[in-house]
Design a protein around this motif. Sequence first.
Motif, mmCIF file in Angstrom:
data_model
loop_
_atom_site.group_PDB
_atom_site.id
_atom_site.type_symbol
_atom_site.label_atom_id
_atom_site.label_comp_id
_atom_site.label_asym_id
_atom_site.label_seq_id
_atom_site.Cartn_x
_atom_site.Cartn_y
_atom_site.Cartn_z
ATOM 1 N N VAL A 53 0.849 -1.196 0.000
ATOM 2 C CA VAL A 53 0.000 0.000 0.000
ATOM 3 C C VAL A 53 0.882 1.243 0.000
ATOM 4 O O VAL A 53 1.869 1.320 0.740
ATOM 5 N N TYR A 140 -2.242 -0.822 -3.912
ATOM 6 C CA TYR A 140 -3.286 0.121 -3.521
ATOM 7 C C TYR A 140 -2.631 1.461 -3.214
ATOM 8 O O TYR A 140 -1.534 1.515 -2.663
ATOM 9 N N LEU A 169 -13.580 -0.050 -1.474
ATOM 10 C CA LEU A 169 -12.639 0.505 -0.499
ATOM 11 C C LEU A 169 -13.177 1.778 0.142
ATOM 12 O O LEU A 169 -12.921 2.048 1.315
ATOM 13 N N LYS A 197 -4.119 0.271 -11.049
ATOM 14 C CA LYS A 197 -3.788 0.412 -9.626
ATOM 15 C C LYS A 197 -4.921 1.169 -8.920
ATOM 16 O O LYS A 197 -5.102 2.370 -9.152
ATOM 17 N N PRO A 198 -5.700 0.506 -8.072
ATOM 18 C CA PRO A 198 -6.803 1.185 -7.377
ATOM 19 C C PRO A 198 -6.299 2.345 -6.520
ATOM 20 O O PRO A 198 -5.384 2.174 -5.710
#
Length: 324
Positions: A53, A140, A169, A197-198
């Motif tokens: 992350v 993330y 999310l 890529k979120p």
Amino acid sequence: MAHTKNDILTILGVSIKPGERKEANFDVANLHTSTPVNVPVIIERSKKPGPIVLFTAGIHGDEVNGVEIVRQLIAKGINKPKCGTIICIPVINVFGFINLKREFPDGRDLNRVFPGSKDGSLASRVAYKLVHEIIPHVEYIIDFHTGGSGRFNAPQLRYSKGNRIPNDLAKVFGAPFVLYSKNLSKSFRTICYKLGKPLLLFEGGKSFHIDDVITNSGVNGSKRILHHLGMLSSKFKVSAPKNNCVFINESKWIRANYSGMFKASITIGVQVTKGDILGNITDPYGKFNYFVKAQNNGYIINVNESPIVYQGDALFRITTNIKT
């Protein structure tokens, strides 16, 4: 998507083994005085494999509240994962941060030059390095921003509609509002979307300002995300959001009909009905007093905190189409 093997992670020439903490230097150019500029990239790895992350802030150098959120994640040890890896870049545009300017010294907005160029402008080179040396490693991203030009944003997340992973999310993050917003050309959010890529973009507060409510919203939301991914240390408590998240399909600006001295009389984030008084515009001589009223039912998600406004200036942003 989680990493299943304890491999060595190499970022910006620095190798980080599972269980290690290291700082890499995101250096692009020196100051004009030849003084080196160090942009620390703080990497914390657990011995246990898991997601990677990335927390970023300071794409705009004057948005200090976002920098404060990432600073707190580091200072409190929230960035030490139970599994996986957490990467923090508190200040991407350090050149702007030094001068409290939104743009880079070359006058460019970093958030409008992605994916950048290896041999382009200074801002473009920073964008290129971020895209090619950081983003490929992460799964993330949470990117922190604030409002500009004296306009105070309620805590909110922004992403394009129909983007399923950020939508899931966002519910976990628990910000009071989610604003569906089209991907802007050449923005960090858009390039991450194209790369699969979120990314959650958090907006809250205003430039040159640190606000505890906004900071707490960002920190608590980050903890919820990490808890959801199984990465948050068990020593941290996760609080439930105070209210259900309001998803905003459409909103509009209420603009000043007159120039003058302006004062809002409502609190950011409140729900109002058509005809409610939101604030007033006066002249310096006590002869004029104009009440600004809500033009429809909705939530106030942005308030102009400038004491002086001109005709046509944006005063309030009000939702016009929501779902809860």
